[in-house]
Motif scaffolding. Structure first.
Motif, PDB file in Angstrom:
ATOM      1  N   ASP A 141      39.484  36.740  42.763  1.00 56.20           N
ATOM      2  CA  ASP A 141      40.609  36.983  43.662  1.00 56.20           C
ATOM      3  C   ASP A 141      41.091  35.663  44.270  1.00 56.20           C
ATOM      4  OD1 ASP A 141      38.725  36.291  45.571  1.00 56.20           O
ATOM      5  OD2 ASP A 141      38.538  38.308  46.411  1.00 56.20           O
ATOM      6  N   LYS A 148      36.800  40.496  40.750  1.00 52.94           N
ATOM      7  CA  LYS A 148      37.461  41.307  41.784  1.00 52.94           C
ATOM      8  C   LYS A 148      38.737  41.984  41.287  1.00 52.94           C
ATOM      9  CE  LYS A 148      34.801  40.691  45.413  1.00 52.94           C
ATOM     10  NZ  LYS A 148      34.167  41.822  46.112  1.00 52.94           N
ATOM     11  N   TRP A 149      39.535  41.282  40.475  1.00 46.69           N
ATOM     12  CA  TRP A 149      40.854  41.795  40.111  1.00 46.69           C
ATOM     13  C   TRP A 149      40.950  42.128  38.626  1.00 46.69           C
ATOM     14  CZ3 TRP A 149      44.425  37.630  42.776  1.00 46.69           C
ATOM     15  CH2 TRP A 149      44.446  37.880  44.156  1.00 46.69           C
TER      16      TRP A 149
END
Length: 207
Positions: A141, A148-149
């Motif tokens: 991120d 995370k993304w």
């Protein structure tokens, strides 16, 4: 909804994704008669998208919740729907490619070389990884916390489309391996490898 009204709503939704809250609260938009600077973001949402509770769009909680992942996903879903409606209303004979359209003329928003490295890796993966592999991958991120993304979040967080459009995950994975998208992704990679001081490759005009 007319085309002018649709563009106003598209811009407002895009601003909800990309503008800081203070700017969003202060910004005004055209009204139904297209008189400039007439309606706040709250009025835009009440007039174009009927909320389940009328008091929500004017409450502090509305603005507190606006930047949550759930709210951002809902905003993107609305943008994707409007983008599809726009393509239908214009009667385009050229099939829409959501990845190409999103990146064509987009503005890159990146602050560090580490963030730019994340974007570059995502572009390389879009070129070389099969869709089923892309669906499973995750990226750091903003703060570079790992895994995370998803790849779609990388695009949404680091690029602002112009004009504002949206897409959902199914549309992204349907279109990312098509030639139009692959060509646009390669142009972005070439630009990142050979920056010319501009914020991205030149927009390509489409018929």
């Amino acid at each position: 909804m007319g085309e002018d009204h649709r563009q106003v709503l598209q811009q407002a939704l895009s601003d909800m994704l990309n503008l800081p809250l203070k700017q969003l609260v202060e910004k005004n938009y055209p009204d139904f008669e297209m008189r400039p600077d007439a309606w706040s973001i709250s009025v835009i949402l009440q007039r174009y998208i009927v909320p389940k509770r009328q008091d929500l769009t004017t409450s502090d909680k509305f603005f507190d919740d606006l930047k949550t992942p759930e709210a951002q996903r809902a905003i993107r879903a609305w943008l994707a729907q409007i983008s599809r409606e726009t393509a239908v209303s214009l009667g385009s004979t050229r099939p829409r490619n959501t990845v190409e359209d999103y990146l064509n003329g987009a503005e890159e928003q990146v602050e560090t070389d580490d963030q730019r490295a994340v974007i570059r890796q995502a572009f390389v993966d879009m070129l070389h990884e099969p869709p089923e592999s892309l669906r499973k991958k995750s990226y750091p991120d903003y703060q570079l916390h790992p895994h995370k993304w998803p790849i779609t979040e990388v695009l949404y967080r680091y690029f602002v489309s112009d004009p504002p459009i949206g897409f959902d995950d199914d549309e992204f994975f349907r279109d990312v391996k098509k030639p139009q998208a692959q060509e646009m992704i390669q142009k972005w990679l070439d630009h990142m490898d050979n920056p010319d001081g501009k914020n991205g490759p030149a927009r390509e005009e489409r018929p």
